[in-house]
Design a protein around this motif. Structure first.
Motif, PDB file in Angstrom:
ATOM      1  N   GLY A 102       0.777  -1.236   0.000  1.00 32.08           N
ATOM      2  CA  GLY A 102       0.000   0.000   0.000  1.00 32.08           C
ATOM      3  C   GLY A 102       0.801   1.274   0.000  1.00 32.08           C
ATOM      4  O   GLY A 102       0.228   2.376   0.058  1.00 32.08           O
ATOM      5  N   LYS A 103       2.101   1.162  -0.092  1.00 34.66           N
ATOM      6  CA  LYS A 103       2.933   2.374  -0.079  1.00 34.66           C
ATOM      7  C   LYS A 103       2.803   3.139  -1.401  1.00 34.66           C
ATOM      8  O   LYS A 103       2.471   2.574  -2.442  1.00 34.66           O
ATOM      9  N   THR A 104       3.098   4.426  -1.348  1.00 32.35           N
ATOM     10  CA  THR A 104       2.974   5.287  -2.523  1.00 32.35           C
ATOM     11  C   THR A 104       4.141   5.062  -3.480  1.00 32.35           C
ATOM     12  O   THR A 104       5.308   5.069  -3.072  1.00 32.35           O
ATOM     13  N   VAL A 105       3.804   4.861  -4.754  1.00 34.88           N
ATOM     14  CA  VAL A 105       4.792   4.669  -5.812  1.00 34.88           C
ATOM     15  C   VAL A 105       4.620   5.788  -6.838  1.00 34.88           C
ATOM     16  O   VAL A 105       3.497   6.049  -7.297  1.00 34.88           O
ATOM     17  N   LEU A 106       5.717   6.451  -7.186  1.00 36.46           N
ATOM     18  CA  LEU A 106       5.713   7.564  -8.138  1.00 36.46           C
ATOM     19  C   LEU A 106       6.774   7.323  -9.209  1.00 36.46           C
ATOM     20  O   LEU A 106       7.738   6.588  -8.982  1.00 36.46           O
ATOM     21  N   PRO A 107       6.633   7.958 -10.353  1.00 35.58           N
ATOM     22  CA  PRO A 107       7.742   7.920 -11.316  1.00 35.58           C
ATOM     23  C   PRO A 107       8.993   8.506 -10.677  1.00 35.58           C
ATOM     24  O   PRO A 107       8.908   9.407  -9.824  1.00 35.58           O
ATOM     25  N   GLY A 108      10.151   8.006 -11.068  1.00 32.53           N
ATOM     26  CA  GLY A 108      11.382   8.620 -10.594  1.00 32.53           C
ATOM     27  C   GLY A 108      11.389  10.100 -10.937  1.00 32.53           C
ATOM     28  O   GLY A 108      10.985  10.496 -12.033  1.00 32.53           O
ATOM     29  N   LEU A 109      11.820  10.924 -10.012  1.00 33.77           N
ATOM     30  CA  LEU A 109      11.814  12.368 -10.231  1.00 33.77           C
ATOM     31  C   LEU A 109      13.080  12.788 -10.983  1.00 33.77           C
ATOM     32  O   LEU A 109      14.113  12.118 -10.930  1.00 33.77           O
TER      33      LEU A 109
END
Length: 551
Positions: A73-80
Motif C-alpha cells: 500500500g505504499k505510494t509509488v511515483l515515477p522517478g523524479l
C-alpha cells in the motif's frame, strides 16, 4: 547536507525473470497527455522496460509468470528528474567546508577554522555556501577576515549561488592577483575605497583563483561521483541534467555507465564551446548511451552572473546599488557566435540567464539564429534559470519555443534579497512560473544542486507554496505565481524529460518506458502542502533495479 555512499552500497541486481510485478501499490503517474493516473500494479521485463501499468488483474494478465513484489500500500511515483544540477559539485561538497545557513560571519569563520584544524593535510582549504545577506553585513566579507582564521594556507570559499568566491590573501598571492590586476571580461574584482582587492571575485574573475587550485585526481573525481550518486538515489532522483561538464567528466560517466555503476540517468551539457567542446563534439550529439543511462546532446553557456552577488545583468541599475547594472559575460556578437557554433553542430543550446538584460540578450540571439537555421528549432533550446525577465519578454519564450528551465527553491531562497535588488516593478517578472505556464510554456524544474538542496520534494514544496522549508513567508511569497501540485509534479517528471528529448523513455510510468520509480513514506497528493518537503524516499529503482533502500 550529509552525503553517504548508500546508493552504491544498496544497489542490487535482481535475479533473471521473464518479468517483475510491483503489486499492491498506491501508485500515481502521468499519461502521455499529462493527466494524473492512479494504479495499483506495474510490470516490467528483465531489461527494465514497462510491460503494463494499471489494476492488479489487468497487469497480472500481461505478466503471468512474474516475480511479485508487494508494496504493502505504499505510494509509488515515477522517478523524479532534476533538470539543472551539477553532479560532481554535489559530490565535492562532502570534502569541503559547509557554510550553508551559517547565521553570521563569525559562525562562518569558526566553521572554516574548525575544518582547517581537522584537515591539516589539505594544501587548499575549500568551502561552499556563504551568504552575506543572511549575515546582515551590508557588504561582502574580506580576505583579511578569512586570514584571521587561516593565514598560511590558501583558502577559497564559494558563495551560495556559485557566482562569487571569497579568497584569503595567500590564495590571491598564488593566483597572481594584485591590486593592479584588471577585471577580466565578464567578471569583477571587488575593491575597497582605495582600489585594493578585497578578496571577493565575481563571475569570470573567479577563474583567476580557480586556475591555481590543483585539479582533482581521478580517485577524487570517482569519490565525488560516488557521493553524488548516493545522494541522488537517497532523495528519489532517477535522472538529472548535468549543467556543464568537460572531457574528464564525460569519460568517467561513460565508464560508470559501461560498468553498471551509474545509478541515475545523466543528461549532460558540454560546458562552453571551447576546447572541450571541440573534442567532445567530434562525433556529434550523443542522444542515448548504455540504455539511456547517459546522453551528451547539449551545450551550457553563460550570459550573466547571479542576483545575490549583483552579477546578474539588468537593463536598468540595481535598485539597491544604482551604480551597477551587473555583468554580461560577452557582448552580443561573441555570445551569438557561441550559440551558433553549438547550434550548427546539432546541439541543444542551454544558456544561463538570470537578469532581464541577460535573458533579453539570449532571446535576441535565439530569434536571430532560429530565423537563420529554422531546422535547429527542433533541438528544444533552453534558458537556464530565466529568473528575472522583463514582462514584455516573457511571451517571447513561447513564440520562439524556448524552454524556461527554472528552479523553484531559488525563489524561496532569494526572497530575502530579490526585491531589494530589482524593486517592486521588476519583481513582477521574476520567478514567474504561473505566468509562463498560462501562456503555454513548458517549464523544466530542477534545483541547481549543490547551490540548493537536491531534494526534489523541497522543490515541489516551494513550487506549490512559494515558502521556504520553515513556512516563510506566511501565505507564500508572491503566491500568485505558485504552481498547482499537478503542474509541479509534471515539471519534475514529464516536462523535465521533454526538456532532454527523453519523454518517450522516462518521466512517467507507461508501457514501453523504463521502470524508473520511487517508493515514499507519504502520499504526495494527500499530505498537506506544508508537509510536501518532509516526504521521505523509502526506495529508488532505475530500470527495474533497486539502487536505494532507506535503512
Amino acid at each position: 547536507m550529509r552525503l553517504t555512499p548508500l546508493a552504491l552500497a544498496m544497489a542490487v541486481t535482481l535475479p533473471a525473470h521473464a518479468a517483475t510485478l510491483i503489486d499492491n501499490a498506491n501508485g500515481y503517474t502521468l499519461n502521455s497527455t499529462g493527466q494524473l493516473v492512479r494504479f495499483t500494479s506495474l510490470a516490467y521485463d528483465d531489461a527494465g522496460r514497462i510491460l503494463a501499468v494499471g489494476s492488479a488483474r489487468a497487469v497480472a494478465k500481461s505478466a503471468p509468470n512474474a516475480k511479485r513484489i508487494d508494496m504493502q500500500g505504499k505510494t509509488v511515483l515515477p522517478g523524479l528528474i532534476d533538470a539543472h544540477g551539477h553532479v560532481f559539485g554535489l559530490g565535492e561538497i562532502s570534502t569541503a567546508v559547509l557554510l550553508y545557513g551559517t547565521p553570521s560571519l563569525d559562525a562562518a569563520l569558526t566553521a572554516v577554522a574548525d575544518f582547517s584544524k581537522a584537515h591539516p593535510q589539505r594544501a587548499w582549504v575549500l568551502g561552499n555556501g556563504w551568504n552575506q545577506e543572511i549575515w546582515k553585513l551590508g557588504r561582502f566579507p574580506t580576505a583579511q577576515e578569512l586570514d584571521s582564521v587561516i593565514p598560511e594556507r590558501p583558502a577559497v570559499m564559494t558563495r551560495v549561488d556559485g557566482h562569487a568566491v571569497w579568497a584569503n590573501t595567500r590564495a590571491l598571492q598564488l593566483a597572481g592577483i594584485t591590486n593592479d590586476t584588471k577585471d577580466p571580461a565578464g567578471g569583477k574584482i571587488e575593491r575597497d575605497a582605495q582600489g585594493n582587492a578585497t578578496g571577493i571575485l565575481v563571475d569570470a574573475a573567479m577563474e583567476l583563483v580557480r586556475a591555481a587550485i590543483p585539479k582533482p585526481t581521478e580517485a577524487e573525481a570517482r569519490a565525488s561521483l560516488d557521493g553524488a550518486l548516493a545522494e541522488l538515489a537517497k532523495v528519489g532522483l532517477t535522472s538529472v541534467h548535468d549543467a556543464g561538464i568537460g572531457v574528464p567528466e564525460d569519460r568517467l560517466m561513460r565508464s560508470y555507465a559501461d560498468n553498471g555503476k551509474l545509478t541515475a540517468r545523466v543528461y549532460a551539457m558540454i560546458g562552453d564551446t571551447t576546447a572541450d567542446f571541440d573534442q567532445l563534439s567530434q562525433g556529434g550529439p550523443v542522444t542515448s548511451y548504455a540504455n539511456d543511462l547517459y546522453a551528451l546532446a547539449a551545450v551550457k553557456l553563460y550570459s550573466d552572473g547571479a542576483l545575490g552577488s549583483r552579477g546578474a545583468a539588468l537593463i536598468a541599475p540595481y535598485s539597491d546599488a544604482p551604480h551597477t547594472h551587473g555583468l554580461l559575460f560577452y557582448n552580443d556578437a561573441d555570445m551569438r557566435a557561441k550559440m551558433e557554433k553549438a547550434m550548427k553542430a546539432g546541439y541543444q543550446v542551454n544558456v544561463h540567464a538570470i537578469g532581464d538584460a541577460g535573458n533579453r540578450q539570449i532571446l535576441d540571439g535565439y530569434a536571430a539564429l532560429l530565423k537563420r537555421y529554422p531546422q535547429a528549432a527542433r533541438a528544444r533550446h533552453r534558458i537556464e534559470h530565466a529568473q528575472v525577465v522583463a514582462p514584455a519578454d516573457i511571451p517571447r519564450f513561447k513564440a520562439l519555443n524556448i524552454i524556461p528551465s527554472m528552479q523553484p527553491t531559488h525563489a524561496t531562497s532569494d526572497q530575502n534579497m530579490a526585491e531589494q535588488r530589482v524593486g517592486p516593478q521588476r519583481i513582477k517578472g521574476a520567478y514567474a512560473w504561473r505566468t509562463f505556464l498560462k501562456q503555454g510554456s513548458t517549464i523544466a524544474c530542477g534545483s541547481d544542486f549543490p547551490i540548493e538542496s537536491p531534494n526534489p520534494f523541497e522543490g515541489l514544496h516551494a513550487a506549490v507554496t512559494r515558502q521556504d522549508n520553515a513556512g516563510v513567508p506566511t501565505g507564500g511569497w508572491y503566491r500568485n505565481e505558485a504552481m498547482t501540485l499537478q503542474q509541479a509534479f509534471r515539471c519534475f517528471t514529464l516536462d523535465a524529460a521533454y526538456a532532454a528529448h527523453q519523454e518517450k523513455a522516462i518521466g512517467s510510468l507507461e508501457k514501453g518506458k523504463w521502470a524508473d520509480f520511487i517508493v515514499t513514506d507519504a502520499d504526495l497528493f494527500k499530505v498537506p502542502a506544508a508537509n510536501i518537503g518532509k516526504i521521505q524516499v523509502l526506495q529508488t529503482w532505475v530500470a527495474g533495479r533497486q539502487v536505494y533502500s532507506k535503512p
